[in-house]
Motif scaffolding. Structure first.
Motif, PDB file in Angstrom:
ATOM      1  N   TYR A 115      26.229  -0.589 -16.121  1.00  0.00           N
ATOM      2  CA  TYR A 115      24.526  -1.227 -16.088  1.00  0.00           C
ATOM      3  C   TYR A 115      24.125   0.281 -15.479  1.00  0.00           C
ATOM      4  O   TYR A 115      25.226   0.961 -14.296  1.00  0.00           O
ATOM      5  CB  TYR A 115      24.602  -2.512 -16.252  1.00  0.00           C
ATOM      6  N   VAL A 116      23.530  -0.190 -15.126  1.00  0.00           N
ATOM      7  CA  VAL A 116      21.964   0.755 -14.381  1.00  0.00           C
ATOM      8  C   VAL A 116      21.234  -0.234 -13.300  1.00  0.00           C
ATOM      9  O   VAL A 116      20.721  -1.034 -13.932  1.00  0.00           O
ATOM     10  CB  VAL A 116      21.337   1.547 -14.997  1.00  0.00           C
ATOM     11  N   PRO A 117      21.739  -0.518 -12.106  1.00  0.00           N
ATOM     12  CA  PRO A 117      20.552  -1.956 -11.305  1.00  0.00           C
ATOM     13  C   PRO A 117      19.064  -0.732 -11.531  1.00  0.00           C
ATOM     14  O   PRO A 117      18.841   0.187 -11.183  1.00  0.00           O
ATOM     15  CB  PRO A 117      21.364  -1.573  -9.941  1.00  0.00           C
ATOM     16  N   LEU A 118      18.386  -1.623 -11.633  1.00  0.00           N
ATOM     17  CA  LEU A 118      16.877  -1.237 -11.916  1.00  0.00           C
ATOM     18  C   LEU A 118      16.120  -2.179  -9.921  1.00  0.00           C
ATOM     19  O   LEU A 118      14.849  -1.543 -10.105  1.00  0.00           O
ATOM     20  CB  LEU A 118      15.746  -1.539 -13.094  1.00  0.00           C
ATOM     21  N   ASN A 119      17.225  -3.315  -9.679  1.00  0.00           N
ATOM     22  CA  ASN A 119      16.864  -3.602  -8.385  1.00  0.00           C
ATOM     23  C   ASN A 119      16.981  -3.818  -7.119  1.00  0.00           C
ATOM     24  O   ASN A 119      17.076  -4.549  -6.091  1.00  0.00           O
ATOM     25  CB  ASN A 119      16.360  -4.886  -8.938  1.00  0.00           C
ATOM     26  N   GLY A 120      17.874  -2.524  -7.523  1.00  0.00           N
ATOM     27  CA  GLY A 120      18.316  -2.147  -6.254  1.00  0.00           C
ATOM     28  C   GLY A 120      20.093  -3.174  -5.908  1.00  0.00           C
ATOM     29  O   GLY A 120      20.233  -2.829  -4.919  1.00  0.00           O
ATOM     30  N   GLN A 121      20.198  -2.973  -7.162  1.00  0.00           N
ATOM     31  CA  GLN A 121      21.453  -3.768  -7.002  1.00  0.00           C
ATOM     32  C   GLN A 121      22.931  -2.973  -6.218  1.00  0.00           C
ATOM     33  O   GLN A 121      22.675  -1.775  -6.928  1.00  0.00           O
ATOM     34  CB  GLN A 121      21.817  -4.715  -8.111  1.00  0.00           C
ATOM     35  N   MET A 159      26.205  -1.117  -7.204  1.00  0.00           N
ATOM     36  CA  MET A 159      26.812  -0.992  -8.677  1.00  0.00           C
ATOM     37  C   MET A 159      28.470  -1.794  -9.045  1.00  0.00           C
ATOM     38  O   MET A 159      28.535  -1.722 -10.138  1.00  0.00           O
ATOM     39  CB  MET A 159      27.423   0.493  -8.040  1.00  0.00           C
ATOM     40  N   GLY A 160      28.849  -2.219  -7.976  1.00  0.00           N
ATOM     41  CA  GLY A 160      30.632  -2.615  -7.867  1.00  0.00           C
ATOM     42  C   GLY A 160      30.174  -4.205  -8.537  1.00  0.00           C
ATOM     43  O   GLY A 160      31.568  -4.429  -8.819  1.00  0.00           O
ATOM     44  N   LEU A 161      28.561  -4.751  -8.932  1.00  0.00           N
ATOM     45  CA  LEU A 161      29.173  -6.246  -9.018  1.00  0.00           C
ATOM     46  C   LEU A 161      29.418  -6.050 -10.069  1.00  0.00           C
ATOM     47  O   LEU A 161      28.738  -5.156 -11.107  1.00  0.00           O
ATOM     48  CB  LEU A 161      27.561  -6.823  -8.947  1.00  0.00           C
ATOM     49  N   PRO A 162      29.342  -7.276 -10.475  1.00  0.00           N
ATOM     50  CA  PRO A 162      29.681  -7.349 -12.491  1.00  0.00           C
ATOM     51  C   PRO A 162      29.204  -7.214 -13.203  1.00  0.00           C
ATOM     52  O   PRO A 162      27.558  -7.811 -12.435  1.00  0.00           O
ATOM     53  CB  PRO A 162      30.721  -8.833 -12.267  1.00  0.00           C
ATOM     54  N   LEU A 163      28.838  -7.198 -14.934  1.00  0.00           N
ATOM     55  CA  LEU A 163      27.058  -7.184 -15.130  1.00  0.00           C
ATOM     56  C   LEU A 163      26.541  -8.243 -15.388  1.00  0.00           C
ATOM     57  O   LEU A 163      25.553  -8.620 -14.559  1.00  0.00           O
ATOM     58  CB  LEU A 163      27.637  -6.928 -16.487  1.00  0.00           C
ATOM     59  N   LEU A 164      26.957  -9.475 -15.036  1.00  0.00           N
ATOM     60  CA  LEU A 164      26.642 -11.639 -14.706  1.00  0.00           C
ATOM     61  C   LEU A 164      26.179 -11.379 -13.438  1.00  0.00           C
ATOM     62  O   LEU A 164      24.410 -11.464 -13.382  1.00  0.00           O
ATOM     63  CB  LEU A 164      27.727 -12.266 -15.719  1.00  0.00           C
ATOM     64  N   GLU A 165      26.382 -10.776 -12.408  1.00  0.00           N
ATOM     65  CA  GLU A 165      25.927 -10.932 -11.441  1.00  0.00           C
ATOM     66  C   GLU A 165      24.943  -9.830 -11.026  1.00  0.00           C
ATOM     67  O   GLU A 165      23.876 -10.448 -10.388  1.00  0.00           O
ATOM     68  CB  GLU A 165      27.399 -11.266 -10.245  1.00  0.00           C
ATOM     69  N   ALA A 166      25.316  -9.101 -11.119  1.00  0.00           N
ATOM     70  CA  ALA A 166      23.777  -8.060 -11.375  1.00  0.00           C
ATOM     71  C   ALA A 166      23.040  -8.036 -12.152  1.00  0.00           C
ATOM     72  O   ALA A 166      21.656  -8.798 -11.784  1.00  0.00           O
ATOM     73  CB  ALA A 166      24.682  -6.788 -11.485  1.00  0.00           C
ATOM     74  N   LYS A 171      21.994 -11.173 -12.594  1.00  0.00           N
ATOM     75  CA  LYS A 171      21.223 -12.419 -11.621  1.00  0.00           C
ATOM     76  C   LYS A 171      20.824 -12.143 -10.295  1.00  0.00           C
ATOM     77  O   LYS A 171      19.458 -12.166  -9.778  1.00  0.00           O
ATOM     78  CB  LYS A 171      22.506 -13.542 -11.458  1.00  0.00           C
ATOM     79  N   ALA A 172      21.405 -11.032  -9.795  1.00  0.00           N
ATOM     80  CA  ALA A 172      20.028 -10.399  -8.765  1.00  0.00           C
ATOM     81  C   ALA A 172      19.155  -9.610  -8.984  1.00  0.00           C
ATOM     82  O   ALA A 172      18.447  -9.292  -8.255  1.00  0.00           O
ATOM     83  CB  ALA A 172      21.251  -9.476  -7.929  1.00  0.00           C
ATOM     84  N   GLY A 173      18.631  -9.625 -10.456  1.00  0.00           N
ATOM     85  CA  GLY A 173      17.381  -8.743 -10.494  1.00  0.00           C
ATOM     86  C   GLY A 173      18.000  -7.679 -12.103  1.00  0.00           C
ATOM     87  O   GLY A 173      18.732  -7.668 -12.616  1.00  0.00           O
TER      88      GLY A 173
END
Length: 135
Positions: free
Chosen positions: A58-64, A66-73, A75-77
């Motif tokens: 994935y590509v984070p769009l909310n400043g998450q 990159m090391g987070l799993p997709l589900l946690e990312a 949840k963060a945004g």
């Protein structure tokens, strides 16, 4: 005819039953193709791209991070889950290709349709005249 009678007549038509069988078989077949893509095809592709589960790219769009799993990312945004999209896209292409092959095989098994030549009326009249002159 009552409404229930009309519904029974509609529901028992061959096309409706064929459609129901097709939907049920299609749903079961879709699970097979999902497993093929997720368990057989995508792991080698994921290995080529760094050894991770390709669906979790994935590509984070909310400043998450990159090391987070997709589900946690998620949840963060907001995230752009392109790996999951590509997995579903490959799944669709494989399913469409297999359905194409099945339809192609079914069409080859059918006997060729009889070609009925429609003879124009003027040709028929000319033939009648010709046959009358021969007598």
């Amino acid at each position: 005819m009552s409404m229930m009678g009309e519904f029974k007549l509609f529901a028992m038509k061959g096309n409706v039953v064929d459609l129901a069988v097709g939907v049920i078989i299609g749903a079961a077949f879709s699970k097979i193709v999902d497993s093929l893509v997720q368990d057989i095809i995508m792991p080698p592709i994921g290995r080529l791209f760094g050894g991770l589960d390709f669906a979790s790219y994935y590509v984070p769009l909310n400043g998450q991070n990159m090391g987070l799993p997709l589900l946690e990312a998620k949840k963060a945004g907001a995230v752009l889950a392109y790996g999951n999209f590509l997995t579903v896209l490959i799944n669709f292409v494989i399913l469409a290709f297999i359905i194409f092959l099945m339809v192609r095989a079914m069409n080859r098994m059918r006997p060729p349709a009889a070609v009925v030549a429609i003879i124009p009326e003027d040709v028929l009249l000319l033939r009648e005249i010709r046959d009358a002159l021969r007598r």
